[in-house]
Design a protein around this motif. Structure first.
Motif, PDB file in Angstrom:
ATOM      1  N   GLU A   1      -3.787 -18.653-101.629  1.00  0.00           N
ATOM      2  CA  GLU A   1      -2.800 -17.610-101.325  1.00  0.00           C
ATOM      3  C   GLU A   1      -1.507 -17.777-102.113  1.00  0.00           C
ATOM      4  O   GLU A   1      -0.611 -16.937-102.025  1.00  0.00           O
ATOM      5  N   GLY A   2      -1.398 -18.859-102.876  1.00  0.00           N
ATOM      6  CA  GLY A   2      -0.175 -19.095-103.641  1.00  0.00           C
ATOM      7  C   GLY A   2       0.980 -19.623-102.816  1.00  0.00           C
ATOM      8  O   GLY A   2       2.120 -19.637-103.275  1.00  0.00           O
ATOM      9  N   GLU A   3       0.668 -20.086-101.597  1.00  0.00           N
ATOM     10  CA  GLU A   3       1.727 -20.632-100.741  1.00  0.00           C
ATOM     11  C   GLU A   3       2.091 -22.054-101.141  1.00  0.00           C
ATOM     12  O   GLU A   3       3.196 -22.529-100.858  1.00  0.00           O
ATOM     13  N   LEU A   4       1.145 -22.770-101.767  1.00  0.00           N
ATOM     14  CA  LEU A   4       1.369 -24.113-102.280  1.00  0.00           C
ATOM     15  C   LEU A   4       0.800 -24.209-103.684  1.00  0.00           C
ATOM     16  O   LEU A   4      -0.122 -23.469-104.046  1.00  0.00           O
ATOM     17  N   VAL A   5       1.340 -25.122-104.476  1.00  0.00           N
ATOM     18  CA  VAL A   5       0.792 -25.430-105.793  1.00  0.00           C
ATOM     19  C   VAL A   5       0.667 -26.943-105.908  1.00  0.00           C
ATOM     20  O   VAL A   5       1.389 -27.690-105.236  1.00  0.00           O
ATOM     21  N   GLU A   6      -0.254 -27.387-106.758  1.00  0.00           N
ATOM     22  CA  GLU A   6      -0.430 -28.819-106.948  1.00  0.00           C
ATOM     23  C   GLU A   6       0.491 -29.319-108.044  1.00  0.00           C
ATOM     24  O   GLU A   6       0.614 -28.691-109.104  1.00  0.00           O
ATOM     25  N   LEU A   7       1.144 -30.440-107.794  1.00  0.00           N
ATOM     26  CA  LEU A   7       1.990 -31.056-108.806  1.00  0.00           C
ATOM     27  C   LEU A   7       1.139 -31.701-109.891  1.00  0.00           C
ATOM     28  O   LEU A   7       0.078 -32.271-109.607  1.00  0.00           O
TER      29      LEU A   7
ATOM     30  N   ASP B   1      -0.703 -36.315 -87.800  1.00  0.00           N
ATOM     31  CA  ASP B   1      -2.115 -35.961 -87.903  1.00  0.00           C
ATOM     32  C   ASP B   1      -2.356 -34.461 -87.776  1.00  0.00           C
ATOM     33  O   ASP B   1      -3.505 -34.018 -87.778  1.00  0.00           O
ATOM     34  N   ASP B   2      -1.290 -33.669 -87.667  1.00  0.00           N
ATOM     35  CA  ASP B   2      -1.408 -32.214 -87.574  1.00  0.00           C
ATOM     36  C   ASP B   2      -1.240 -31.629 -88.975  1.00  0.00           C
ATOM     37  O   ASP B   2      -0.124 -31.482 -89.481  1.00  0.00           O
ATOM     38  N   ILE B   3      -2.349 -31.288 -89.643  1.00  0.00           N
ATOM     39  CA  ILE B   3      -2.304 -30.795 -91.014  1.00  0.00           C
ATOM     40  C   ILE B   3      -1.542 -29.477 -91.096  1.00  0.00           C
ATOM     41  O   ILE B   3      -0.803 -29.230 -92.060  1.00  0.00           O
ATOM     42  N   ALA B   4      -1.708 -28.616 -90.107  1.00  0.00           N
ATOM     43  CA  ALA B   4      -1.000 -27.327 -90.119  1.00  0.00           C
ATOM     44  C   ALA B   4       0.511 -27.539 -90.131  1.00  0.00           C
ATOM     45  O   ALA B   4       1.235 -26.844 -90.846  1.00  0.00           O
ATOM     46  N   LEU B   5       1.001 -28.490 -89.355  1.00  0.00           N
ATOM     47  CA  LEU B   5       2.433 -28.783 -89.339  1.00  0.00           C
ATOM     48  C   LEU B   5       2.879 -29.328 -90.693  1.00  0.00           C
ATOM     49  O   LEU B   5       3.930 -28.944 -91.223  1.00  0.00           O
ATOM     50  N   LEU B   6       2.091 -30.215 -91.286  1.00  0.00           N
ATOM     51  CA  LEU B   6       2.441 -30.766 -92.595  1.00  0.00           C
ATOM     52  C   LEU B   6       2.534 -29.659 -93.645  1.00  0.00           C
ATOM     53  O   LEU B   6       3.452 -29.645 -94.477  1.00  0.00           O
ATOM     54  N   ARG B   7       1.583 -28.718 -93.622  1.00  0.00           N
ATOM     55  CA  ARG B   7       1.626 -27.597 -94.560  1.00  0.00           C
ATOM     56  C   ARG B   7       2.888 -26.768 -94.376  1.00  0.00           C
ATOM     57  O   ARG B   7       3.542 -26.381 -95.345  1.00  0.00           O
ATOM     58  N   THR B   8       3.235 -26.495 -93.118  1.00  0.00           N
ATOM     59  CA  THR B   8       4.421 -25.686 -92.839  1.00  0.00           C
ATOM     60  C   THR B   8       5.681 -26.355 -93.369  1.00  0.00           C
ATOM     61  O   THR B   8       6.545 -25.698 -93.972  1.00  0.00           O
ATOM     62  N   VAL B   9       5.789 -27.667 -93.154  1.00  0.00           N
ATOM     63  CA  VAL B   9       6.970 -28.401 -93.636  1.00  0.00           C
ATOM     64  C   VAL B   9       7.062 -28.317 -95.156  1.00  0.00           C
ATOM     65  O   VAL B   9       8.142 -28.107 -95.722  1.00  0.00           O
ATOM     66  N   ALA B  10       5.924 -28.486 -95.842  1.00  0.00           N
ATOM     67  CA  ALA B  10       5.929 -28.426 -97.308  1.00  0.00           C
ATOM     68  C   ALA B  10       6.295 -27.030 -97.812  1.00  0.00           C
ATOM     69  O   ALA B  10       6.973 -26.888 -98.842  1.00  0.00           O
ATOM     70  N   MET B  11       5.852 -25.996 -97.100  1.00  0.00           N
ATOM     71  CA  MET B  11       6.134 -24.628 -97.538  1.00  0.00           C
ATOM     72  C   MET B  11       7.573 -24.200 -97.256  1.00  0.00           C
ATOM     73  O   MET B  11       8.073 -23.264 -97.859  1.00  0.00           O
TER      74      MET B  11
ATOM     75  N   PRO C   1      12.668 -39.092-104.561  1.00  0.00           N
ATOM     76  CA  PRO C   1      13.832 -38.513-103.878  1.00  0.00           C
ATOM     77  C   PRO C   1      13.489 -37.453-102.840  1.00  0.00           C
ATOM     78  O   PRO C   1      14.297 -37.173-101.939  1.00  0.00           O
ATOM     79  N   PHE C   2      12.310 -36.848-102.939  1.00  0.00           N
ATOM     80  CA  PHE C   2      11.961 -35.738-102.049  1.00  0.00           C
ATOM     81  C   PHE C   2      11.238 -36.197-100.785  1.00  0.00           C
ATOM     82  O   PHE C   2      11.264 -35.505 -99.767  1.00  0.00           O
ATOM     83  N   GLY C   3      10.577 -37.344-100.834  1.00  0.00           N
ATOM     84  CA  GLY C   3       9.822 -37.831 -99.684  1.00  0.00           C
ATOM     85  C   GLY C   3       8.471 -37.159 -99.568  1.00  0.00           C
ATOM     86  O   GLY C   3       8.282 -36.019 -99.999  1.00  0.00           O
ATOM     87  N   VAL C   4       7.526 -37.879 -98.988  1.00  0.00           N
ATOM     88  CA  VAL C   4       6.150 -37.400 -98.868  1.00  0.00           C
ATOM     89  C   VAL C   4       5.795 -37.205 -97.400  1.00  0.00           C
ATOM     90  O   VAL C   4       6.159 -38.020 -96.550  1.00  0.00           O
ATOM     91  N   ALA C   5       5.087 -36.121 -97.110  1.00  0.00           N
ATOM     92  CA  ALA C   5       4.540 -35.867 -95.772  1.00  0.00           C
ATOM     93  C   ALA C   5       3.026 -36.026 -95.846  1.00  0.00           C
ATOM     94  O   ALA C   5       2.380 -35.463 -96.741  1.00  0.00           O
ATOM     95  N   THR C   6       2.456 -36.783 -94.946  1.00  0.00           N
ATOM     96  CA  THR C   6       1.012 -37.013 -94.973  1.00  0.00           C
ATOM     97  C   THR C   6       0.531 -37.468 -93.601  1.00  0.00           C
ATOM     98  O   THR C   6       1.332 -37.629 -92.672  1.00  0.00           O
ATOM     99  N   THR C   7      -0.765 -37.675 -93.486  1.00  0.00           N
ATOM    100  CA  THR C   7      -1.334 -38.232 -92.262  1.00  0.00           C
ATOM    101  C   THR C   7      -1.249 -39.754 -92.329  1.00  0.00           C
ATOM    102  O   THR C   7      -0.766 -40.318 -93.314  1.00  0.00           O
ATOM    103  N   ARG C   8      -1.741 -40.414 -91.306  1.00  0.00           N
ATOM    104  CA  ARG C   8      -1.814 -41.869 -91.341  1.00  0.00           C
ATOM    105  C   ARG C   8      -2.826 -42.280 -92.416  1.00  0.00           C
ATOM    106  O   ARG C   8      -3.993 -41.925 -92.353  1.00  0.00           O
ATOM    107  N   LEU C   9      -2.360 -43.020 -93.404  1.00  0.00           N
ATOM    108  CA  LEU C   9      -3.187 -43.333 -94.569  1.00  0.00           C
ATOM    109  C   LEU C   9      -3.955 -44.634 -94.381  1.00  0.00           C
ATOM    110  O   LEU C   9      -3.442 -45.581 -93.777  1.00  0.00           O
ATOM    111  N   PRO C  10      -5.172 -44.705 -94.943  1.00  0.00           N
ATOM    112  CA  PRO C  10      -5.895 -45.983 -94.950  1.00  0.00           C
ATOM    113  C   PRO C  10      -5.109 -47.026 -95.734  1.00  0.00           C
ATOM    114  O   PRO C  10      -4.348 -46.694 -96.655  1.00  0.00           O
ATOM    115  N   ALA C  11      -5.297 -48.299 -95.393  1.00  0.00           N
ATOM    116  CA  ALA C  11      -4.579 -49.389 -96.061  1.00  0.00           C
ATOM    117  C   ALA C  11      -4.823 -49.373 -97.559  1.00  0.00           C
ATOM    118  O   ALA C  11      -3.913 -49.623 -98.359  1.00  0.00           O
TER     119      ALA C  11
END
Length: 311
Positions: free
Chosen positions: A253-259, A224-234, A189-199
């Protein structure tokens, strides 16, 4: 065999016209024609079909062209290396790197190179692997570093393995799923943000989500912009799917945690150096690759110390 004539062979094959090819190599058309004729006499083969509309390589011409490209590539690489050694300096270097390894190692590697080798001029291209492969074959970059599982090795390239690194799913600390033991289906339900993934990775994740073959992944942001992906997740409930090393600082820094996903598949990226098979590596390329390897080794040791399993 004369390298200059091989260059003329390539020019004519690509331009398909004597006049344009002669202009490209800065010769008069008669002189250019004599060069092609001399090559045909030297090989005792008819290399081109001369038609009214265009000039086309014969099968013999195609045969020679394939080897001419390799010979000229080696020659240019040798000339470049000799210039570097002759000046007793590293000179300049252009190379490529994929988004994941760029986010993981470049912030450590580039400052160190600038401190230790101030005379080295760098140009770094950050793209996905298929764009970098085109740049490599155009000789715009000397090598690139990417997830080598995405890449099917061909006759003209080599892959030098570097490291296998783990991936996961990451969210902001107050995300609805943070701190819970969850299953893959709860991510949907939340959707995933990522780079272009290998097949291979796409198929693995689709299977874990229980999606039918051909169904789209729940990727709401592919970038492909990892910094943008991090910002969206935060700043939203979007779930970030990346390798650990690309978010190490945000985790510290505690800005993200792993599920904690109980049925998460083993998500691994296999970094490698991809380069042309017949081109020698310059001193600066070898130095950069050595620095990248050192950072990856240290990160692997750090992951082992924290109990993570890189694969």
């Amino acid at each position: 065999m004369n390298l200059r004539r091989l260059e003329h062979l390539v020019a004519l094959a690509e331009e398909r016209h004597f006049g344009r090819a002669a202009e490209r190599v800065h010769l008069s058309q008669p002189a250019f024609s004599r060069s092609i004729q001399a090559l045909e006499q030297e090989t005792n083969l008819r290399l081109f079909e001369r038609e009214a509309a265009e000039v086309r390589p014969t099968p013999a011409g195609e045969f020679l062209l394939e080897r001419a490209y390799q010979i000229l590539l080696v020659s240019r690489g040798l000339q470049n290396d000799l210039q570097l050694y002759g000046r007793s300096q590293l000179g300049s270097l252009a190379f490529g790197i994929g988004p994941f390894p760029a986010a993981m190692v470049m912030h450590q590697v580039v400052p160190k190179l600038r401190q230790q080798l101030p005379a080295l001029a760098l140009r770094i291209e950050i793209y996905n692997w298929n764009i970098l492969l085109d740049r490599l074959r155009q000789e715009d970059i000397e090598f690139f570093i990417a997830d080598s599982r995405s890449f099917i090795a061909e006759q003209d390239v080599l892959i030098q393995p570097l490291a296998i690194v783990p991936g996961g799913f990451f969210v902001r600390p107050d995300h609805p799923l943070a701190g819970q033991n969850i299953r893959m289906q709860q991510l949907l339900p939340f959707g995933v943000a990522t780079t272009r993934l290998p097949a291979e990775t796409r198929a693995l994740v689709a299977s874990a989500f229980g999606l039918a073959s051909g169904d789209p992944l729940p990727v709401v942001l592919e970038c492909d912009d990892i910094a943008l992906l991090r910002t969206v997740a935060m700043q939203s409930d979007t779930i970030l799917g990346v390798i650990h090393g690309s978010v190490a600082a945000a985790l510290a820094e505690g800005e993200l945690v792993e599920l904690q996903v109980s049925d998460q598949p083993e998500l691994l990226s296999s970094f490698g150096v991809i380069r042309m098979k017949h081109r020698s590596q310059s001193p600066s390329a070898l130095r950069v690759i050595a620095e990248v390897e050192a950072v990856l080794r240290q990160m692997g040791a750090d992951l082992a110390d924290t109990g993570s399993k890189p694969g």
